[in-house]
Design a protein around this motif. Structure first.
Motif, PDB file in Angstrom:
ATOM      1  N   VAL A  14       0.819  -1.213   0.000  1.00  0.00           N
ATOM      2  CA  VAL A  14       0.000   0.000   0.000  1.00  0.00           C
ATOM      3  C   VAL A  14       0.851   1.260   0.000  1.00  0.00           C
ATOM      4  N   ALA A  15       1.950   1.242   0.768  1.00  0.00           N
ATOM      5  CA  ALA A  15       2.694   2.488   0.958  1.00  0.00           C
ATOM      6  C   ALA A  15       4.200   2.316   0.926  1.00  0.00           C
ATOM      7  N   ASN A  16       4.703   1.155   0.492  1.00  0.00           N
ATOM      8  CA  ASN A  16       6.147   0.894   0.545  1.00  0.00           C
ATOM      9  C   ASN A  16       6.701   1.161   1.939  1.00  0.00           C
ATOM     10  N   ALA A  17       5.899   0.852   2.956  1.00  0.00           N
ATOM     11  CA  ALA A  17       6.260   1.199   4.331  1.00  0.00           C
ATOM     12  C   ALA A  17       6.462  -0.030   5.204  1.00  0.00           C
ATOM     13  N   GLY A  18       6.966  -1.100   4.618  1.00  0.00           N
ATOM     14  CA  GLY A  18       7.186  -2.317   5.394  1.00  0.00           C
ATOM     15  C   GLY A  18       8.468  -2.317   6.190  1.00  0.00           C
ATOM     16  N   GLY A  19       9.355  -1.335   5.951  1.00  0.00           N
ATOM     17  CA  GLY A  19      10.652  -1.303   6.615  1.00  0.00           C
ATOM     18  C   GLY A  19      10.590  -1.322   8.128  1.00  0.00           C
ATOM     19  N   PRO A  20       9.828  -0.398   8.758  1.00  0.00           N
ATOM     20  CA  PRO A  20       9.769  -0.409  10.222  1.00  0.00           C
ATOM     21  C   PRO A  20       9.197  -1.695  10.798  1.00  0.00           C
ATOM     22  N   VAL A  21       8.220  -2.305  10.100  1.00  0.00           N
ATOM     23  CA  VAL A  21       7.644  -3.562  10.581  1.00  0.00           C
ATOM     24  C   VAL A  21       8.705  -4.657  10.603  1.00  0.00           C
ATOM     25  N   MET A  22       9.421  -4.807   9.507  1.00  0.00           N
ATOM     26  CA  MET A  22      10.450  -5.835   9.442  1.00  0.00           C
ATOM     27  C   MET A  22      11.639  -5.519  10.345  1.00  0.00           C
ATOM     28  N   SER A  23      11.944  -4.247  10.506  1.00  0.00           N
ATOM     29  CA  SER A  23      13.031  -3.879  11.412  1.00  0.00           C
ATOM     30  C   SER A  23      12.714  -4.325  12.827  1.00  0.00           C
ATOM     31  N   MET A  24      11.480  -4.100  13.258  1.00  0.00           N
ATOM     32  CA  MET A  24      11.087  -4.495  14.599  1.00  0.00           C
ATOM     33  C   MET A  24      11.178  -6.006  14.763  1.00  0.00           C
ATOM     34  N   TYR A  25      10.733  -6.750  13.743  1.00  0.00           N
ATOM     35  CA  TYR A  25      10.791  -8.208  13.841  1.00  0.00           C
ATOM     36  C   TYR A  25      12.229  -8.712  13.907  1.00  0.00           C
ATOM     37  N   LEU A  26      13.083  -8.225  13.016  1.00  0.00           N
ATOM     38  CA  LEU A  26      14.461  -8.713  12.970  1.00  0.00           C
ATOM     39  C   LEU A  26      15.227  -8.362  14.242  1.00  0.00           C
ATOM     40  N   LEU A  27      14.997  -7.182  14.768  1.00  0.00           N
ATOM     41  CA  LEU A  27      15.672  -6.817  16.013  1.00  0.00           C
ATOM     42  C   LEU A  27      15.169  -7.653  17.182  1.00  0.00           C
ATOM     43  N   SER A  28      13.856  -7.898  17.224  1.00  0.00           N
ATOM     44  CA  SER A  28      13.309  -8.706  18.318  1.00  0.00           C
ATOM     45  C   SER A  28      13.785 -10.150  18.235  1.00  0.00           C
ATOM     46  N   ALA A  29      14.165 -10.598  17.036  1.00  0.00           N
ATOM     47  CA  ALA A  29      14.673 -11.960  16.859  1.00  0.00           C
ATOM     48  C   ALA A  29      16.151 -12.083  17.195  1.00  0.00           C
ATOM     49  N   GLY A  30      16.777 -10.986  17.577  1.00  0.00           N
ATOM     50  CA  GLY A  30      18.157 -11.031  18.052  1.00  0.00           C
ATOM     51  C   GLY A  30      19.221 -10.836  16.995  1.00  0.00           C
ATOM     52  N   PHE A  31      18.866 -10.303  15.833  1.00  0.00           N
ATOM     53  CA  PHE A  31      19.861 -10.108  14.780  1.00  0.00           C
ATOM     54  C   PHE A  31      20.826  -8.982  15.138  1.00  0.00           C
ATOM     55  N   ARG A  32      22.112  -9.237  14.894  1.00  0.00           N
ATOM     56  CA  ARG A  32      23.113  -8.200  15.028  1.00  0.00           C
ATOM     57  C   ARG A  32      23.173  -7.391  13.739  1.00  0.00           C
ATOM     58  N   LYS A  33      23.974  -6.346  13.725  1.00  0.00           N
ATOM     59  CA  LYS A  33      23.907  -5.355  12.653  1.00  0.00           C
ATOM     60  C   LYS A  33      24.064  -5.942  11.251  1.00  0.00           C
ATOM     61  N   LEU A  34      25.128  -6.685  11.002  1.00  0.00           N
ATOM     62  CA  LEU A  34      25.362  -7.190   9.647  1.00  0.00           C
ATOM     63  C   LEU A  34      24.325  -8.227   9.234  1.00  0.00           C
ATOM     64  N   GLY A  35      23.948  -9.104  10.162  1.00  0.00           N
ATOM     65  CA  GLY A  35      22.905 -10.079   9.870  1.00  0.00           C
ATOM     66  C   GLY A  35      21.574  -9.402   9.599  1.00  0.00           C
ATOM     67  N   PHE A  36      21.300  -8.369  10.342  1.00  0.00           N
ATOM     68  CA  PHE A  36      20.089  -7.573  10.146  1.00  0.00           C
ATOM     69  C   PHE A  36      20.075  -6.963   8.744  1.00  0.00           C
ATOM     70  N   LEU A  37      21.174  -6.317   8.369  1.00  0.00           N
ATOM     71  CA  LEU A  37      21.241  -5.644   7.072  1.00  0.00           C
ATOM     72  C   LEU A  37      21.203  -6.636   5.907  1.00  0.00           C
ATOM     73  N   GLY A  38      21.907  -7.756   6.044  1.00  0.00           N
ATOM     74  CA  GLY A  38      21.923  -8.744   4.972  1.00  0.00           C
ATOM     75  C   GLY A  38      20.573  -9.405   4.781  1.00  0.00           C
ATOM     76  N   THR A  39      19.913  -9.767   5.877  1.00  0.00           N
ATOM     77  CA  THR A  39      18.612 -10.422   5.789  1.00  0.00           C
ATOM     78  C   THR A  39      17.561  -9.463   5.244  1.00  0.00           C
ATOM     79  N   SER A  40      17.545  -8.223   5.729  1.00  0.00           N
ATOM     80  CA  SER A  40      16.555  -7.256   5.249  1.00  0.00           C
ATOM     81  C   SER A  40      16.812  -6.895   3.787  1.00  0.00           C
ATOM     82  N   ALA A  41      18.082  -6.894   3.354  1.00  0.00           N
ATOM     83  CA  ALA A  41      18.393  -6.562   1.961  1.00  0.00           C
ATOM     84  C   ALA A  41      17.760  -7.574   1.014  1.00  0.00           C
ATOM     85  N   PHE A  42      17.966  -8.868   1.265  1.00  0.00           N
ATOM     86  CA  PHE A  42      17.371  -9.886   0.409  1.00  0.00           C
ATOM     87  C   PHE A  42      15.851  -9.900   0.536  1.00  0.00           C
ATOM     88  N   PHE A  43      15.355  -9.693   1.752  1.00  0.00           N
ATOM     89  CA  PHE A  43      13.911  -9.698   1.966  1.00  0.00           C
ATOM     90  C   PHE A  43      13.226  -8.657   1.082  1.00  0.00           C
TER      91      PHE A  43
END
Length: 257
Positions: free
Chosen positions: A158-187
């Motif tokens: 609807v708004a290309n606004a999924g970033g904050p939602v996925m950021s919250m999930y990945l951080l709550s799952a315990g991802f560190r910085k590089l793992g967070f960035l790599g996983t969100s990039a492919f996602f």
């Protein structure tokens, strides 16, 4: 979409879109979710409904640069867990866009931005109050992944606004910085590319919009390089506060427009 209006942008309006494209590149390689500012700018300068389709190729360009930078750090089990729920959310978002007019989309984007700003503040307070639990393999983690996946798919369609939602999930799952960035990039690369036929079918992408995208993609590249340089140096807390403030202002601007 009346794409003829794209040829009547003023110099200041194009400059605003170019700055938003620069922020897309920066957010994809440094602070995921910062492109909420970009979508607020796009929706303010362009017709709100059309802005989602015009922004999409710009986001994909940023995703490609992020994948090239962090491709070795993606966690694929997490991605496979998210994709089915995201697909449900994308379809729901497409149905919403079929009947929603420009005013409804603009209001929806404004509300989504304000909600995501609130979610981000809540996420940070939760992180400060306790450590990040590793929920990747737990039953509650699977339920959480489905919930966030549906919401992320809907908001990104609807708004290309999924970033904050996925950021919250990945951080709550315990991802560190590089793992967070790599996983969100492919996602986001996979999700945004999958949205192309839906956006084209809704008339949100056509030849004229792609010409504007071609001009804006040039500004994504320096943003991505700056993000790559800054990711190990930036004061994350201060930047997130600035992003939240800008997101709130952008959301209110859309609601009051």
């Amino acid at each position: 979409m009346d794409t003829m209006t794209l040829w009547h942008l003023t110099g200041w309006e194009f400059a605003a879109l170019a700055f938003a494209a620069f922020l897309v590149g920066f957010s994809k390689t440094a602070v995921s979710g910062a492109n909420t500012v970009s979508l607020a700018i796009f929706a303010a300068v362009l017709p709100a409904r059309a802005s989602t389709g015009i922004l999409l190729p710009v986001l994909i360009a940023g995703d490609l640069l992020a994948v090239l930078t962090y491709r070795r750090h993606a966690h694929w089990p997490t991605l496979w867990r998210l994709f089915p729920a995201v697909g449900v959310g994308v379809v729901a978002g497409t149905v919403f866009l079929v009947w929603a007019n420009d005013a409804v989309v603009r209001t929806s984007i404004g509300v989504i931005l304000l909600v995501m700003a609130g979610v981000t503040v809540w996420r940070r307070r939760q992180a400060d109050a306790a450590g990040q639990p590793d929920e990747i393999t737990s039953r509650s983690g699977r339920v959480k992944a489905r919930s966030y996946g549906v919401l992320g798919g809907f908001t990104t369609m609807v708004a290309n606004a999924g970033g904050p939602v996925m950021s919250m999930y990945l951080l709550s799952a315990g991802f560190r910085k590089l793992g967070f960035l790599g996983t969100s990039a492919f996602f986001f690369l996979i999700v945004n590319v999958s949205k192309l036929p839906f956006s084209a079918g809704l008339g949100l992408i056509d030849g004229r919009s792609l010409l504007l995208d071609a001009a804006l993609v040039v500004f994504v590249v320096p943003g991505a390089f700056l993000g790559k340089w800054a990711v190990r140096r930036i004061n994350q807390r201060l930047f997130e506060r600035l992003v939240i403030a800008a997101t709130v202002v952008g959301g209110l601007q859309l609601l009051l427009r």
